[in-house]
Enzyme design. Structure first.
Site, PDB file in Angstrom:
ATOM      1  N   SER A   1       0.689   6.795   8.611  1.00 26.52           N
ATOM      2  CA  SER A   1       0.723   5.805   9.688  1.00 26.52           C
ATOM      3  C   SER A   1       1.339   6.407  10.941  1.00 26.52           C
ATOM      4  O   SER A   1       2.228   7.274  10.862  1.00 26.52           O
ATOM      5  CB  SER A   1       1.572   4.621   9.210  1.00 26.52           C
ATOM      6  OG  SER A   1       1.863   3.751  10.265  1.00 26.52           O
TER       7      SER A   1
ATOM      8  N   TYR B   1       9.586   0.615   5.191  1.00 30.45           N
ATOM      9  CA  TYR B   1       8.146   0.890   5.098  1.00 30.45           C
ATOM     10  C   TYR B   1       7.816   2.219   5.785  1.00 30.45           C
ATOM     11  O   TYR B   1       7.161   3.094   5.201  1.00 30.45           O
ATOM     12  CB  TYR B   1       7.325  -0.256   5.737  1.00 30.45           C
ATOM     13  CG  TYR B   1       5.875   0.156   5.932  1.00 30.45           C
ATOM     14  CD1 TYR B   1       4.997   0.186   4.847  1.00 30.45           C
ATOM     15  CD2 TYR B   1       5.395   0.564   7.178  1.00 30.45           C
ATOM     16  CE1 TYR B   1       3.683   0.610   5.002  1.00 30.45           C
ATOM     17  CE2 TYR B   1       4.092   0.991   7.338  1.00 30.45           C
ATOM     18  CZ  TYR B   1       3.237   1.007   6.252  1.00 30.45           C
ATOM     19  OH  TYR B   1       1.936   1.444   6.414  1.00 30.45           O
TER      20      TYR B   1
ATOM     21  N   LYS C   1       6.380   6.186   4.347  1.00 29.52           N
ATOM     22  CA  LYS C   1       5.265   7.037   4.815  1.00 29.52           C
ATOM     23  C   LYS C   1       5.775   8.441   5.141  1.00 29.52           C
ATOM     24  O   LYS C   1       5.112   9.432   4.854  1.00 29.52           O
ATOM     25  CB  LYS C   1       4.579   6.399   6.027  1.00 29.52           C
ATOM     26  CG  LYS C   1       3.853   5.094   5.705  1.00 29.52           C
ATOM     27  CD  LYS C   1       2.713   5.308   4.720  1.00 29.52           C
ATOM     28  CE  LYS C   1       2.110   4.012   4.228  1.00 29.52           C
ATOM     29  NZ  LYS C   1       1.169   4.180   3.113  1.00 29.52           N
TER      30      LYS C   1
HETATM   31  P1  NAD Z   1      -3.884  -3.873   1.949  1.00 28.27           P
HETATM   32  O1  NAD Z   1      -2.644  -4.558   1.499  1.00 28.27           O
HETATM   33  O2  NAD Z   1      -4.992  -4.705   2.441  1.00 28.27           O
HETATM   34  O3  NAD Z   1      -4.449  -2.926   0.777  1.00 28.27           O
HETATM   35  C1  NAD Z   1      -3.622  -2.323  -0.186  1.00 28.27           C
HETATM   36  C2  NAD Z   1      -4.237  -2.614  -1.546  1.00 28.27           C
HETATM   37  O4  NAD Z   1      -3.433  -1.964  -2.545  1.00 28.27           O
HETATM   38  C3  NAD Z   1      -4.251  -4.103  -1.892  1.00 28.27           C
HETATM   39  O5  NAD Z   1      -5.538  -4.473  -2.336  1.00 28.27           O
HETATM   40  C4  NAD Z   1      -3.211  -4.242  -3.007  1.00 28.27           C
HETATM   41  O6  NAD Z   1      -3.565  -5.276  -3.914  1.00 28.27           O
HETATM   42  C5  NAD Z   1      -3.244  -2.857  -3.627  1.00 28.27           C
HETATM   43  N1  NAD Z   1      -1.981  -2.452  -4.267  1.00 28.27           N
HETATM   44  C6  NAD Z   1      -0.730  -2.516  -3.758  1.00 28.27           C
HETATM   45  N2  NAD Z   1       0.167  -2.056  -4.643  1.00 28.27           N
HETATM   46  C7  NAD Z   1      -0.532  -1.676  -5.751  1.00 28.27           C
HETATM   47  C8  NAD Z   1      -0.173  -1.131  -7.008  1.00 28.27           C
HETATM   48  N3  NAD Z   1       1.095  -0.910  -7.341  1.00 28.27           N
HETATM   49  N4  NAD Z   1      -1.161  -0.867  -7.913  1.00 28.27           N
HETATM   50  C9  NAD Z   1      -2.451  -1.102  -7.609  1.00 28.27           C
HETATM   51  N5  NAD Z   1      -2.855  -1.634  -6.431  1.00 28.27           N
HETATM   52  C10 NAD Z   1      -1.903  -1.915  -5.518  1.00 28.27           C
HETATM   53  O7  NAD Z   1      -3.443  -2.799   3.051  1.00 28.27           O
HETATM   54  P2  NAD Z   1      -4.337  -1.983   4.081  1.00 28.27           P
HETATM   55  O8  NAD Z   1      -4.128  -2.547   5.433  1.00 28.27           O
HETATM   56  O9  NAD Z   1      -5.700  -1.823   3.568  1.00 28.27           O
HETATM   57  O10 NAD Z   1      -3.566  -0.595   4.053  1.00 28.27           O
HETATM   58  C11 NAD Z   1      -3.969   0.447   3.186  1.00 28.27           C
HETATM   59  C12 NAD Z   1      -3.047   1.621   3.338  1.00 28.27           C
HETATM   60  O11 NAD Z   1      -3.029   2.044   4.692  1.00 28.27           O
HETATM   61  C13 NAD Z   1      -1.590   1.339   2.968  1.00 28.27           C
HETATM   62  O12 NAD Z   1      -1.062   2.491   2.345  1.00 28.27           O
HETATM   63  C14 NAD Z   1      -0.943   1.107   4.303  1.00 28.27           C
HETATM   64  O13 NAD Z   1       0.426   1.405   4.272  1.00 28.27           O
HETATM   65  C15 NAD Z   1      -1.705   2.091   5.169  1.00 28.27           C
HETATM   66  N6  NAD Z   1      -1.705   1.739   6.593  1.00 28.27           N
HETATM   67  C16 NAD Z   1      -2.134   0.500   6.984  1.00 28.27           C
HETATM   68  C17 NAD Z   1      -2.140   0.175   8.335  1.00 28.27           C
HETATM   69  C18 NAD Z   1      -2.561  -1.205   8.793  1.00 28.27           C
HETATM   70  O14 NAD Z   1      -2.210  -1.572   9.916  1.00 28.27           O
HETATM   71  N7  NAD Z   1      -3.300  -1.972   8.021  1.00 28.27           N
HETATM   72  C19 NAD Z   1      -1.735   1.126   9.288  1.00 28.27           C
HETATM   73  C20 NAD Z   1      -1.312   2.386   8.846  1.00 28.27           C
HETATM   74  C21 NAD Z   1      -1.315   2.680   7.489  1.00 28.27           C
HETATM   75  C1  WQD Z   2       0.882  -4.838  17.992  1.00 25.67           C
HETATM   76  C2  WQD Z   2       1.472  -5.335  19.309  1.00 25.67           C
HETATM   77  C3  WQD Z   2       3.593  -6.441  19.073  1.00 25.67           C
HETATM   78  C4  WQD Z   2       2.125  -9.870  16.821  1.00 25.67           C
HETATM   79  C5  WQD Z   2       2.284  -2.320  12.748  1.00 25.67           C
HETATM   80  C6  WQD Z   2       3.214  -1.567  11.836  1.00 25.67           C
HETATM   81  C7  WQD Z   2       2.828  -0.136  11.755  1.00 25.67           C
HETATM   82  C8  WQD Z   2       1.355   0.017  11.391  1.00 25.67           C
HETATM   83  C9  WQD Z   2       0.473  -0.818  12.247  1.00 25.67           C
HETATM   84  C10 WQD Z   2       1.134   0.287   9.036  1.00 25.67           C
HETATM   85  C11 WQD Z   2       2.978  -5.088  19.413  1.00 25.67           C
HETATM   86  C12 WQD Z   2       2.534  -7.394  19.590  1.00 25.67           C
HETATM   87  C13 WQD Z   2       2.192  -8.686  17.524  1.00 25.67           C
HETATM   88  C14 WQD Z   2       2.377 -11.098  17.504  1.00 25.67           C
HETATM   89  C15 WQD Z   2       2.712  -9.864  19.546  1.00 25.67           C
HETATM   90  N1  WQD Z   2       1.096  -0.438  10.056  1.00 25.67           N
HETATM   91  N2  WQD Z   2       2.474  -8.672  18.859  1.00 25.67           N
HETATM   92  N3  WQD Z   2       2.652 -11.030  18.851  1.00 25.67           N
HETATM   93  O1  WQD Z   2       3.713  -3.205  15.485  1.00 25.67           O
HETATM   94  O2  WQD Z   2       1.973  -1.614  16.413  1.00 25.67           O
HETATM   95  O3  WQD Z   2       2.339  -1.737  14.016  1.00 25.67           O
HETATM   96  O4  WQD Z   2       0.956  -2.170  12.256  1.00 25.67           O
HETATM   97  O5  WQD Z   2       1.449   1.430   8.919  1.00 25.67           O
HETATM   98  O6  WQD Z   2       3.637   0.456  10.795  1.00 25.67           O
HETATM   99  O7  WQD Z   2       4.538  -1.675  12.351  1.00 25.67           O
HETATM  100  O8  WQD Z   2       1.215  -3.633  15.156  1.00 25.67           O
HETATM  101  O9  WQD Z   2      -0.196  -5.636  15.228  1.00 25.67           O
HETATM  102  O10 WQD Z   2       2.247  -5.877  14.574  1.00 25.67           O
HETATM  103  O11 WQD Z   2       1.659  -5.350  16.930  1.00 25.67           O
HETATM  104  O12 WQD Z   2       2.963  -9.858  20.751  1.00 25.67           O
HETATM  105  O13 WQD Z   2       2.366 -12.187  16.928  1.00 25.67           O
HETATM  106  O14 WQD Z   2       1.298  -6.758  19.382  1.00 25.67           O
HETATM  107  O15 WQD Z   2       4.801  -6.675  19.711  1.00 25.67           O
HETATM  108  O16 WQD Z   2       3.242  -4.783  20.740  1.00 25.67           O
HETATM  109  P1  WQD Z   2       2.413  -2.559  15.351  1.00 25.67           P
HETATM  110  P2  WQD Z   2       1.205  -5.194  15.391  1.00 25.67           P
END
Ligand code: NAD
Ligand code: WQD
Length: 335
Positions: free
Chosen positions: A125, A150, A154
C-alpha cells in the site's frame, strides 16, 4: 497455470480473478468470507463464464494452510490479498491486524520455501510512505514510521518477503504498492462491498448520493493544497487488477532482475477531495450533500504515485479516468 488468489472474493481480489481467468489462468480462491460474500463467486463466473475453484479457509490456521498446499501441489503462483484493511479498526485491535496480516503471509511463504520455484505477489500500500517529502512518490522514497498498525503490517510484510527472498532464491516476489483503488467492473457484476459505515471516500460519496447516508463529511479544507482538501491518486480497480497480471507475467517469464521487486500502482495524477466530489456530481447528475469538518487524524496532505517504474518495467499503465471510475462506482451503488 494454476494461480492461488487469497482473499479472491474481496474487492480487489475478485477483479484480479476476472483478469486472470480472461488471460487463461486457472484460479483457486481461498477466502474465509470475513469481509466478502459468496455471491461474488457468481459475479466472477457470470463475467468470465468460468467458475474458479473456491476453498473457504481461514489462513490463520497453519495446519489448514499446510493441508491446502499438500493437496494443491500444482499451484505455481500466489497473489496474496487476504488481510484486514480498516485503518481505524487496526488502532483499536492491533493484535487482530498483526495476526491476520502477518501470520498467513508467513505460513504461505513457509510452504513456498519447499517448492522448486514459485511466484508471489503481495498487496502492499502507498500507506508505507506516510507523508512523502517529495511528490510524485517514487519507490525509493523513504519508508516512514507507520501511522497505524495496519500500515505497519504492510511495512513488516514487505520486510518479511524481502528477507525470505534473500534466503530462498526459488521464490520470486513482487510487492505492489496500491494508491487509492475505486470503482467497479464495467459489467457491474462485482464491485466494492463495504461492511458497515464506509471509511473510504468514494463508497461514502455513493452511499450519500443514494440516500443511505445523510451527508458526507469532508475532512479538512485548511491543508496547503489548491482548494485546501487532501490530494490522492484514485485508480480504477480494473486498471489495478491488470497490473497484477503484468507483474505475474514478469515473474513467469523470468524477466525480473531481482527476486524481490516493488512497484507503485497508481495513475500518477492527484485529485483533491473537492475535485472528486465535483467529478462525481458531473457523472451522476446528483448534487452531493456534504459539509466541511475538521481534519481526520492520520491523513497525509497529498499522495500520488510516480508510476515510471511500473510503466517502463511492467509495461503497464492505468488507462481509465477518474470519471470512468466514479461512474462505475455509481452504477454499482445503484445496483
Ligand atoms: P477486502 O477486505 O475486500 O478483501 C480481502 C479478502 O480477504 C476478503 O474477502 C476477506 O474475507 C479475506 N480474508 C481476510 N482475512 C482472511 C483470512 N485470514 N483467511 C482467508 N481470507 C481472509 O480488501 P481489498 O480492498 O480487496 O484489499 C485487498 C488487499 O489489498 C489487502 O491486503 C489490503 O490491505 C490491500 N490494499 C487495499 C487497498 C484498498 O484501498 N482497498 C489499498 C492498498 C492495499
Ligand atoms: C481519501 C481522502 C480523506 C472519507 C486509505 C488507507 C490507506 C489505503 C487506501 C489500504 C482523504 C477524505 C474520506 C470521508 C473525506 N488503504 N475523506 N471524507 O485515507 O487515502 O487511504 O485507503 O492500504 O492505507 O488509509 O483513503 O478513501 O479514506 O480518503 O473527506 O468520509 O478523502 O480525508 O483525504 P486514504 P480514503
Amino acid at each position: 497455470m494454476k494461480i492461488l488468489v487469497t482473499g479472491g472474493l474481496g474487492y480487489i481480489g475478485s477483479h484480479v480473478v476476472v483478469e486472470l481467468q480472461n488471460e487463461g489462468f486457472e484460479v483457486v480462491i481461498i477466502d474465509n468470507l470475513s469481509n466478502s460474500s459468496i455471491d461474488v463467486l457468481k459475479g466472477i463466473t457470470a463475467i468470465t463464464k468460468k467458475q474458479p475453484i473456491f476453498e473457504k479457509l481461514d489462513l490463520r490456521d497453519k495446519a489448514l494452510v499446510i493441508d491446502f498446499f499438500n493437496s494443491h501441489q500444482d499451484i505455481s503462483g500466489i497473489i496474496h490479498f487476504a488481510a484486514s484493511k480498516a485503518v481505524g479498526e487496526s488502532v483499536e485491535k492491533p493484535l487482530l491486524y498483526y495476526e491476520n496480516n502477518l501470520n498467513p503471509l508467513i505460513y504461505i511463504l513457509q510452504e513456498l520455501q519447499y517448492k522448486a520455484s514459485s511466484y508471489f505477489i503481495f498487496s502492499s500500500s502507498c500507506t508505507v510512505y506516510g507523508q512523502s517529502d517529495a511528490l510524485p512518490i517514487t519507490e525509493s522514497a523513504p519508508i516512514k514510521q507507520a501511522e497505524s498498525p495496519y500500515g505497519n503490517t504492510k511495512q513488516i510484510g514487505e520486510e518479511i518477503i524481502r528477507d525470505t527472498c534473500k534466503a530462498s532464491a526459488n521464490i520470486n516476489a513482487i510487492a505492489l504498492r496500491y494508491f487509492n483503488p475505486i470503482g467497479a467492473h464495467d459489467s457491474i457484476k462485482i464491485g466494492e462491498l463495504p461492511i458497515g459505515t464506509p471509511q473510504n471516500l468514494v463508497p461514502f460519496i455513493t452511499q450519500t448520493a443514494i440516500g443511505k447516508r445523510e451527508e458526507l463529511s469532508v475532512f479538512g479544507n485548511d491543508y496547503p493544497t489548491e482548494d485546501g482538501t487532501c490530494i490522492r491518486d484514485y485508480i480504477h480497480v480494473v486498471d489495478l487488477a491488470k497490473a497484477h497480471v503484468s507483474a505475474l507475467k514478469r515473474l513467469i517469464e523470468g524477466n525480473n532482475t531481482q527476486n524481490f521487486e516493488v512497484f507503485n500502482i497508481g495513475t500518477g495524477k492527484g485529485y483533491s477531495v473537492l475535485e472528486v466530489i465535483n467529478a462525481f456530481e458531473d457523472v451522476s447528475g446528483k448534487t452531493l450533500n456534504y459539509k466541511i469538518v475538521g481534519r481526520r487524524e492520520g491523513d497525509v496532505i497529498a499522495a500520488y504515485a510516480d508510476t515510471t517504474k511500473a510503466n517502463s518495467i511492467l509495461g503497464w499503465k492505468a488507462k481509465l479516468s477518474l470519471k470512468e471510475a466514479l461512474s462505475a462506482a455509481w452504477k454499482w451503488e445503484n445496483k
